[in-house]
Each structure stands twice: as structure tokens, then as C-alpha cells.
Write a protein that holds these residues in place. Structure first.
Motif, PDB file in Angstrom:
ATOM      1  N   SER A 295      44.143  31.037 -37.288  1.00  0.00           N
ATOM      2  CA  SER A 295      44.420  32.241 -36.496  1.00  0.00           C
ATOM      3  C   SER A 295      43.639  33.452 -36.985  1.00  0.00           C
ATOM      4  N   ALA A 296      43.157  33.398 -38.234  1.00  0.00           N
ATOM      5  CA  ALA A 296      42.377  34.518 -38.765  1.00  0.00           C
ATOM      6  C   ALA A 296      41.136  34.755 -37.920  1.00  0.00           C
ATOM      7  N   LEU A 297      40.533  33.696 -37.422  1.00  0.00           N
ATOM      8  CA  LEU A 297      39.333  33.842 -36.615  1.00  0.00           C
ATOM      9  C   LEU A 297      39.628  34.570 -35.319  1.00  0.00           C
ATOM     10  N   ALA A 298      40.675  34.143 -34.629  1.00  0.00           N
ATOM     11  CA  ALA A 298      41.020  34.775 -33.350  1.00  0.00           C
ATOM     12  C   ALA A 298      41.401  36.229 -33.555  1.00  0.00           C
ATOM     13  N   ARG A 299      42.178  36.516 -34.600  1.00  0.00           N
ATOM     14  CA  ARG A 299      42.606  37.894 -34.846  1.00  0.00           C
ATOM     15  C   ARG A 299      41.421  38.800 -35.176  1.00  0.00           C
ATOM     16  N   ALA A 300      40.427  38.240 -35.824  1.00  0.00           N
ATOM     17  CA  ALA A 300      39.268  39.042 -36.227  1.00  0.00           C
ATOM     18  C   ALA A 300      38.298  39.281 -35.078  1.00  0.00           C
ATOM     19  N   GLY A 301      38.436  38.558 -33.989  1.00  0.00           N
ATOM     20  CA  GLY A 301      37.519  38.721 -32.866  1.00  0.00           C
ATOM     21  C   GLY A 301      36.364  37.758 -32.866  1.00  0.00           C
ATOM     22  N   VAL A 302      36.503  36.659 -33.635  1.00  0.00           N
ATOM     23  CA  VAL A 302      35.464  35.626 -33.644  1.00  0.00           C
ATOM     24  C   VAL A 302      35.488  34.881 -32.314  1.00  0.00           C
ATOM     25  N   MET A 303      34.309  34.581 -31.768  1.00  0.00           N
ATOM     26  CA  MET A 303      34.224  33.905 -30.469  1.00  0.00           C
ATOM     27  C   MET A 303      34.449  32.408 -30.614  1.00  0.00           C
ATOM     28  N   ASP A 304      35.082  31.845 -29.614  1.00  0.00           N
ATOM     29  CA  ASP A 304      35.345  30.412 -29.567  1.00  0.00           C
ATOM     30  C   ASP A 304      34.111  29.701 -29.009  1.00  0.00           C
ATOM     31  N   GLY A 305      33.440  28.914 -29.842  1.00  0.00           N
ATOM     32  CA  GLY A 305      32.243  28.192 -29.402  1.00  0.00           C
ATOM     33  C   GLY A 305      32.549  26.943 -28.610  1.00  0.00           C
ATOM     34  N   ARG A 306      33.833  26.654 -28.443  1.00  0.00           N
ATOM     35  CA  ARG A 306      34.289  25.488 -27.670  1.00  0.00           C
ATOM     36  C   ARG A 306      33.545  24.219 -28.095  1.00  0.00           C
ATOM     37  N   GLU A 311      23.261  23.141 -32.833  1.00  0.00           N
ATOM     38  CA  GLU A 311      21.898  23.458 -32.422  1.00  0.00           C
ATOM     39  C   GLU A 311      21.884  24.396 -31.221  1.00  0.00           C
ATOM     40  N   ALA A 312      22.770  24.143 -30.263  1.00  0.00           N
ATOM     41  CA  ALA A 312      22.821  25.008 -29.079  1.00  0.00           C
ATOM     42  C   ALA A 312      23.300  26.406 -29.441  1.00  0.00           C
ATOM     43  N   ALA A 313      24.331  26.491 -30.287  1.00  0.00           N
ATOM     44  CA  ALA A 313      24.842  27.799 -30.675  1.00  0.00           C
ATOM     45  C   ALA A 313      23.802  28.590 -31.457  1.00  0.00           C
ATOM     46  N   TYR A 314      23.113  27.924 -32.362  1.00  0.00           N
ATOM     47  CA  TYR A 314      22.111  28.591 -33.198  1.00  0.00           C
ATOM     48  C   TYR A 314      20.970  29.134 -32.346  1.00  0.00           C
ATOM     49  N   THR A 315      20.465  28.327 -31.442  1.00  0.00           N
ATOM     50  CA  THR A 315      19.341  28.769 -30.612  1.00  0.00           C
ATOM     51  C   THR A 315      19.789  29.785 -29.560  1.00  0.00           C
ATOM     52  N   LYS A 316      21.018  29.658 -29.074  1.00  0.00           N
ATOM     53  CA  LYS A 316      21.525  30.629 -28.103  1.00  0.00           C
ATOM     54  C   LYS A 316      21.650  32.007 -28.740  1.00  0.00           C
ATOM     55  N   LEU A 317      22.105  32.065 -29.987  1.00  0.00           N
ATOM     56  CA  LEU A 317      22.173  33.335 -30.688  1.00  0.00           C
ATOM     57  C   LEU A 317      20.780  33.935 -30.854  1.00  0.00           C
ATOM     58  N   HIS A 318      19.819  33.128 -31.256  1.00  0.00           N
ATOM     59  CA  HIS A 318      18.443  33.614 -31.381  1.00  0.00           C
ATOM     60  C   HIS A 318      17.941  34.154 -30.043  1.00  0.00           C
ATOM     61  N   PHE A 319      18.197  33.404 -28.984  1.00  0.00           N
ATOM     62  CA  PHE A 319      17.724  33.778 -27.647  1.00  0.00           C
ATOM     63  C   PHE A 319      18.316  35.106 -27.201  1.00  0.00           C
ATOM     64  N   THR A 335      29.538  33.685 -24.465  1.00  0.00           N
ATOM     65  CA  THR A 335      30.683  32.905 -23.997  1.00  0.00           C
ATOM     66  C   THR A 335      30.458  32.293 -22.623  1.00  0.00           C
ATOM     67  N   ARG A 336      29.389  32.690 -21.937  1.00  0.00           N
ATOM     68  CA  ARG A 336      29.107  32.138 -20.608  1.00  0.00           C
ATOM     69  C   ARG A 336      28.327  30.835 -20.708  1.00  0.00           C
ATOM     70  N   LEU A 338      25.446  29.153 -19.687  1.00  0.00           N
ATOM     71  CA  LEU A 338      24.184  29.554 -19.092  1.00  0.00           C
ATOM     72  C   LEU A 338      23.381  28.384 -18.521  1.00  0.00           C
ATOM     73  N   ILE A 339      23.329  27.276 -19.263  1.00  0.00           N
ATOM     74  CA  ILE A 339      22.472  26.149 -18.847  1.00  0.00           C
ATOM     75  C   ILE A 339      23.174  24.807 -18.976  1.00  0.00           C
ATOM     76  N   GLY A 340      24.504  24.834 -19.083  1.00  0.00           N
ATOM     77  CA  GLY A 340      25.239  23.592 -19.280  1.00  0.00           C
ATOM     78  C   GLY A 340      25.500  23.261 -20.732  1.00  0.00           C
ATOM     79  N   GLU A 341      25.339  24.258 -21.607  1.00  0.00           N
ATOM     80  CA  GLU A 341      25.492  24.031 -23.049  1.00  0.00           C
ATOM     81  C   GLU A 341      26.943  24.054 -23.522  1.00  0.00           C
ATOM     82  N   ILE A 342      27.852  24.435 -22.621  1.00  0.00           N
ATOM     83  CA  ILE A 342      29.228  24.636 -23.007  1.00  0.00           C
ATOM     84  C   ILE A 342      30.119  24.225 -21.839  1.00  0.00           C
ATOM     85  N   ARG A 343      31.296  23.748 -22.143  1.00  0.00           N
ATOM     86  CA  ARG A 343      32.196  23.353 -21.057  1.00  0.00           C
ATOM     87  C   ARG A 343      32.741  24.589 -20.356  1.00  0.00           C
ATOM     88  N   ASP A 344      32.903  24.497 -19.066  1.00  0.00           N
ATOM     89  CA  ASP A 344      33.462  25.625 -18.294  1.00  0.00           C
ATOM     90  C   ASP A 344      34.977  25.708 -18.479  1.00  0.00           C
TER      91      ASP A 344
END
Length: 344
Positions: A295-306, A311-319, A335-336, A338-344
Motif C-alpha cells: 500500500s505504500a506505493l499507492a499512497r505515495a502516488g506510484v503508478m500501476d504498471g499493470r 522492457e516496455a515500461a523502460y522504453t516507454k519512459l524514455h519515449f 497509464t494509457r 498507446l500501442i497495445g503494451e498494456i491491458r485496457d
């Protein structure tokens, strides 16, 4: 469903950027060769009548993919963008160690591309007996000859995956890649088949490339491990990253470290560090808040990478960070889907 009819009149450009597929023995071990196009063309000769029209080029300086950097993703994206419209598809021959990173990065930069861009490589060099190289190149060219395919994919061991969903799962097996949380797009064996549902793009994906001038953001990762020293947390903040990936246990737990983790995460988010949580587990993804220990992550405002791959998260951050967006906008776009990298 079977593969659509192949169009062998499609023009496919094969680009060799390095990796095991084109390596030869050297005094220091296997090293990239520069004359792979000629060697590969000779090996493909007997297959020519069943393949689309292809030409092969080599990068000026092929590299071991362990040396690949974000700037190399830019080079490949620019190469393809400059030739888009002159070819009906592209095959990129790449080292396996960082292929999933490049596949994800190209997916974001070439979003909406209307032709296939398929990465492949080999676990064993082309000119070594028992190599998987020729089979992988033939498979990639076959997939590239399908008019219904478009976007960035990764072909290995006769299977085509969505590029931004892939991760390397074996350093030796010919089935070296998988897309743990997304079905394969197509396969050639035991019978050719395509999953059109897996091919679908997120709603709103528009043609149009977004290739930044640079990809030099500082993106770091923190992997939860038993006995994690709190000094590591201070060291990360001292490095002033713009993006941070917290690799959690299971569905989203991290060690509390007597409250140090909570303080660290809150400080990171307050400083504008785009911070995302991922699971160390291959399957299932993350569910922040499922356990009190996370719960510390959610309380701190960390995003849920689902269910994104690392590799997708790392390159998406760079992009996203390369576009000089305000942190709040970068967080929103991350969190959107963009190209099918994450479940809706």
C-alpha cells in the motif's frame, strides 16, 4: 485461423544491426561481422521462390546488442522512417539480449506504421552448424509478406509476437522469447495460424511517427530484494532520475524497511520522478493495494504498471521523457495504452 494468403511481390528491406546471428569467431570470442548480407543471401537462395522480394543491408558498425543504447533505437527508427513508402515491410536482424527493448522502443516511435516491422535474430550464428538463424529469417520474411500485418513485431522460433509485449525467456533454447501476458499474433507451426484479436491495436492509434531528437533521459530501476539496504534508496535519489521503475514482488509488495520505503517513494514522486511499479513475476502483472505491504506505493502516488513488461515500461519512459512533457502529462500518458503494451 490460417495465415492470410502471402503476397510474394511485397518488397521487404532486411537491416542487419548486429547480434549473434551475424557473428564469427575472433581471438576474443564471437564478434559481429560486416559481410553478413552476402552470407545470408547465399543461405536464403534455396528459399527464394517462397519468399517475398527482399534486399539486405548492413549497419555501418554492427554491434553486440549488449552494447545497444537508446540512441541505437533512434538510429533504427530513423532508418525505417526515411524509407517508409518505398518498402512494404522491414525485417531487423538484431541481437537477442536487448531485442525486446528495441522492439518496444520502435513500437512507440513508429506507432501506427502501416507495414510490418519485424525483429528477429538467432541463438546460434548463421554460419555455425545447427543454427536457428536461417529459420528465423525465413519466418520473419514470411510474416512480412502478409498484407494484413502491420506494426512492430518480434519473430522467433516460428512465432510472431507483438513487439512491445515480448521478453527474452531463455539464453539458449531456440524458443528464446515469449509474450507472457499477451497471445502471439501468428505462428507457422504446427500449422500456419493468425490470431486477429491479438493483432488489434488500441482505439485511437493514429499513423504518424514520433521520433525524438534524443533519448537521453535518466531512467533507473529498483528491484525489491530481501534485506534491501536503505542506502540504495538514498543513492537513487542522489542520481536524480527522471523516471524510476520499482520492481515489486508478486502483485505489488515491497519491503517496508521500517518506513524508509514509504518516505523514499513519497520523496521521489514529490521531486517529479515519474515512478511506476511492475511485478517481478512474468505472468499476471501487478495490482497495487492488494496487500498491505504494497500500500505504500499507492499512497505515495506510484503508478500501476499493470501487466507491462520491464522492457516496455523502460522504453516507454524514455519515449515520453524525451518529449519534455510536464511530469503530470508524462504520468497521464504512461497509464494509457498507446500501442497495445498494456491491458485496457
Amino acid at each position: 485461423m490460417s495465415l492470410p494468403d502471402l503476397d510474394l511481390n511485397r518488397r521487404i528491406l532486411v537491416l542487419y544491426v548486429g547480434g549473434t546471428i551475424g557473428m564469427r569467431a575472433s581471438p576474443d570470442g564471437l564478434a559481429p561481422q560486416r559481410d553478413l548480407p552476402a552470407a545470408l543471401a547465399a543461405h536464403l537462395g534455396p528459399w527464394a521462390e517462397s519468399l517475398p522480394l527482399y534486399s539486405i543491408q548492413s549497419a555501418v558498425d554492427p554491434i553486440d546488442s549488449a552494447d545497444a543504447a537508446p540512441e541505437d533505437w533512434l538510429t533504427i527508427a530513423r532508418f525505417i522512417a526515411e524509407r517508409h513508402g518505398r518498402y512494404d515491410g522491414f525485417v531487423v536482424l538484431h541481437g537477442t539480449d536487448t531485442m525486446a527493448y528495441t522492439a518496444s522502443a520502435l513500437g512507440f516511435m513508429l506507432a501506427g506504421i502501416d507495414v510490418p516491422v519485424i525483429l528477429t535474430g538467432a541463438q546460434v550464428p548463421l554460419e555455425v552448424e545447427g543454427s536457428d538463424a536461417l529459420e528465423n529469417v525465413v519466418s520473419a520474411l514470411t510474416f512480412a509478406a502478409c498484407p494484413s500485418l502491420a506494426g512492430v513485431g518480434l519473430a522467433f522460433d516460428g512465432v510472431l509476437y507483438r513487439g512491445c509485449r515480448t521478453t527474452k525467456v531463455s539464453s539458449s533454447d531456440f524458443a528464446g522469447f515469449d509474450s507472457p501476458n499477451h497471445p502471439p499474433i501468428a505462428r507457422l507451426l504446427p500449422v500456419p495460424a493468425m490470431d486477429l484479436a491479438a493483432l488489434q491495436r488500441p482505439d485511437g492509434t493514429e499513423p504518424g511517427f514520433t521520433i525524438p531528437d534524443h533519448l537521453d533521459a535518466r531512467v533507473l530501476s529498483l528491484r525489491a530484494v530481501p534485506g534491501l539496504p536503505t542506502a540504495v534508496l538514498d543513492a537513487i535519489l542522489d542520481m536524480a532520475p527522471q523516471g524510476l521503475i520499482v520492481e515489486c514482488y508478486g502483485s505489488g509488495t515491497v519491503p517496508r524497511l521500517d518506513g524508509h520505503m514509504q518516505v523514499f517513494l513519497e520523496r521521489a514522486v514529490r521531486r517529479g520522478i515519474v515512478t511506476v511499479a511492475l511485478s517481478q513475476a512474468l505472468h499476471g502483472g501487478i495490482r497495487l493495494g492488494a496487500y498491505a505491504a504494497g500500500s505504500a506505493l499507492a499512497r505515495a502516488g506510484v503508478m500501476d504498471g499493470r501487466d507491462m513488461t520491464f522492457e516496455a515500461a523502460y522504453t516507454k519512459l524514455h519515449f515520453l521523457l524525451a518529449q519534455d512533457l510536464p511530469p503530470v502529462m508524462a504520468r497521464t500518458l504512461f497509464t494509457r495504452n498507446l500501442i497495445g503494451e498494456i491491458r485496457d
